[in-house]
Motif scaffolding. Structure first.
Motif, PDB file in Angstrom:
ATOM      1  N   LYS A  62      50.877  27.608  48.145  1.00 30.56           N
ATOM      2  CA  LYS A  62      50.003  26.543  47.638  1.00 30.56           C
ATOM      3  C   LYS A  62      48.627  26.704  48.253  1.00 30.56           C
ATOM      4  CE  LYS A  62      50.367  22.172  49.005  1.00 30.56           C
ATOM      5  NZ  LYS A  62      50.844  20.760  49.126  1.00 30.56           N
ATOM      6  N   LEU A  63      47.616  26.709  47.403  1.00 26.94           N
ATOM      7  CA  LEU A  63      46.244  26.899  47.848  1.00 26.94           C
ATOM      8  C   LEU A  63      45.422  25.683  47.427  1.00 26.94           C
ATOM      9  CD1 LEU A  63      44.520  29.068  49.286  1.00 26.94           C
ATOM     10  CD2 LEU A  63      43.962  29.993  47.027  1.00 26.94           C
ATOM     11  N   ALA A  64      44.746  25.064  48.382  1.00 23.62           N
ATOM     12  CA  ALA A  64      43.953  23.866  48.113  1.00 23.62           C
ATOM     13  C   ALA A  64      42.699  24.225  47.311  1.00 23.62           C
ATOM     14  CB  ALA A  64      43.569  23.184  49.419  1.00 23.62           C
ATOM     15  N   GLU A  83      39.762  26.869  48.231  1.00 25.54           N
ATOM     16  CA  GLU A  83      40.155  27.670  49.382  1.00 25.54           C
ATOM     17  C   GLU A  83      40.460  29.104  48.961  1.00 25.54           C
ATOM     18  OE1 GLU A  83      41.767  24.542  52.719  1.00 25.54           O
ATOM     19  OE2 GLU A  83      43.174  25.982  51.819  1.00 25.54           O
ATOM     20  N   TYR A 107      49.288  27.128  42.677  1.00 26.97           N
ATOM     21  CA  TYR A 107      50.546  27.700  43.142  1.00 26.97           C
ATOM     22  C   TYR A 107      50.657  29.142  42.645  1.00 26.97           C
ATOM     23  CZ  TYR A 107      51.712  22.841  44.089  1.00 26.97           C
ATOM     24  OH  TYR A 107      51.708  21.533  44.561  1.00 26.97           O
ATOM     25  N   LYS A 158      42.227  21.118  41.925  1.00 21.40           N
ATOM     26  CA  LYS A 158      43.612  20.737  42.228  1.00 21.40           C
ATOM     27  C   LYS A 158      44.280  21.902  42.943  1.00 21.40           C
ATOM     28  CE  LYS A 158      44.989  22.467  37.678  1.00 21.40           C
ATOM     29  NZ  LYS A 158      45.596  22.166  36.371  1.00 21.40           N
ATOM     30  N   ASP A 159      45.442  21.631  43.543  1.00 22.37           N
ATOM     31  CA  ASP A 159      46.185  22.689  44.217  1.00 22.37           C
ATOM     32  C   ASP A 159      46.624  23.754  43.216  1.00 22.37           C
ATOM     33  OD1 ASP A 159      45.986  21.415  46.665  1.00 22.37           O
ATOM     34  OD2 ASP A 159      47.933  20.408  46.479  1.00 22.37           O
ATOM     35  N   ASN A 176      41.016  29.759  44.806  1.00 19.50           N
ATOM     36  CA  ASN A 176      41.355  28.657  43.924  1.00 19.50           C
ATOM     37  C   ASN A 176      40.066  28.028  43.404  1.00 19.50           C
ATOM     38  OD1 ASN A 176      42.267  26.397  42.626  1.00 19.50           O
ATOM     39  ND2 ASN A 176      43.359  25.524  44.370  1.00 19.50           N
ATOM     40  N   LYS A 210      56.039  24.389  41.456  1.00 18.59           N
ATOM     41  CA  LYS A 210      55.788  23.929  42.820  1.00 18.59           C
ATOM     42  C   LYS A 210      57.056  23.943  43.670  1.00 18.59           C
ATOM     43  CE  LYS A 210      56.303  18.937  41.993  1.00 18.59           C
ATOM     44  NZ  LYS A 210      55.625  17.625  42.132  1.00 18.59           N
TER      45      LYS A 210
END
Length: 296
Positions: free
Chosen positions: A275-277, A280, A137, A134-135, A130, A268
């Motif tokens: 979901k990947l921070a 990460e 998806y 932001k997160d 990522n 979402k």
């Protein structure tokens, strides 16, 4: 095509979409993968990213905006996939988000796929980074099609899939028009570890299993015994599919599934979405092993 070879196996990978395209016995030249005949189905082993299956109206919503994505996403047959690294035993490919992809999918990412050849086994690894603040998806899946029957003196109905443990599991049915989950199920594995293959098995599209205990499945012949096996510890769902009357079977480990016909289309909220921070990395891999006795 790019190749890896050892004393047992030779594999070929198409850089377009980083698609595994051939698995061949080094000694006997036996082919184990579907040939991609476009008159039947032109896929061989497409990579499914950043979605698995279809979206309702091919559309998802994120932060109030709508985006269009084709079935199974944009990684398959993507000419922007680049060779990232090559060694004697391993090929790694990379796909990076760009302006065109951001119009379809509003996340910056780096996506890597590698194929490593070790003895009679191919290790297929995926990595998602990522690159947003932001997160992110996404879903991820594999779609390899194996030749069936493998040998000329056999029939499709001579083959079966064997799970590593007894299963009692239903397939989640797809709507015939939209290809989306229709909230109906049908019991397929009734306290058994064997699924016989026949040409009508996929008349209603793919078999979709969400609750299997097995993390290994073997394609076997009544006459020749085990042909190949797939281990998929990192993947909770499994799809099995072929075009009706086609001489192959797809064994598909999935991290994600098609939309439901009643989906609200918000990414979402999508079933099984990952979901990947920010910054990460997510990793998942599976293996394909050819029966050793067929290669020596």
């Amino acid at each position: 095509m790019l190749s890896l070879k050892n004393n047992l196996l030779k594999i070929k990978v198409n850089p377009v979409g980083a698609e595994l395209s051939r698995i061949t016995s080094t000694n006997h030249r036996t082919e184990f993968m579907w040939n991609g005949n476009p008159d039947v189905w032109n896929g061989i082993a497409p990579i499914l990213f950043p979605i698995v299956g279809g979206l309702k109206d091919d559309t998802f919503f994120h932060n109030g905006k709508s985006y269009k994505l084709p079935r199974h996403g944009f990684a398959r047959r993507n000419a922007s996939m680049q060779l990232h690294e090559q060694t004697k035993d391993k090929l790694t490919f990379k796909l990076v988000s760009d302006e065109a992809l951001l119009k379809q999918y509003p996340f910056q990412f780096e996506f890597y796929t590698s194929y490593e050849l070790t003895e009679n086994t191919i290790i297929v690894s995926h990595e998602v980074k990522n690159a947003n603040a932001k997160d992110m998806y996404f879903s991820l899946g594999a779609h390899p099609a194996f030749k069936c029957p493998v040998f000329a003196d056999e029939n499709y109905s001579d083959y079966y899939l064997e799970f590593e443990t007894e299963e009692h599991s239903a397939t989640h049915l797809l709507d015939s028009n939209s290809g989306l989950q229709n909230n109906q199920t049908e019991l397929i594995l009734n306290h058994t570890n064997k699924l016989p293959l026949h040409y009508q098995l996929f008349d209603r599209d793919a078999l979709i299993f969400k609750d299997l205990k097995s993390k290994k499945i073997t394609l076997s012949s009544k006459n020749k015994g085990a042909i190949l096996s797939m281990s998929y510890e990192d993947f909770p769902y499994l799809g099995i599919w072929a075009k009706p009357n086609a001489d192959y079977v797809c064994i598909e480990p999935w991290l994600g599934v098609a939309d439901n016909i009643n989906s609200n289309q918000r990414l979402k909220d999508k079933e099984a979405i990952l979901k990947l921070a920010p910054n990460e990395v997510f990793k998942a891999s599976y293996t394909i092993s050819i029966e050793h006795s067929l290669l020596v």
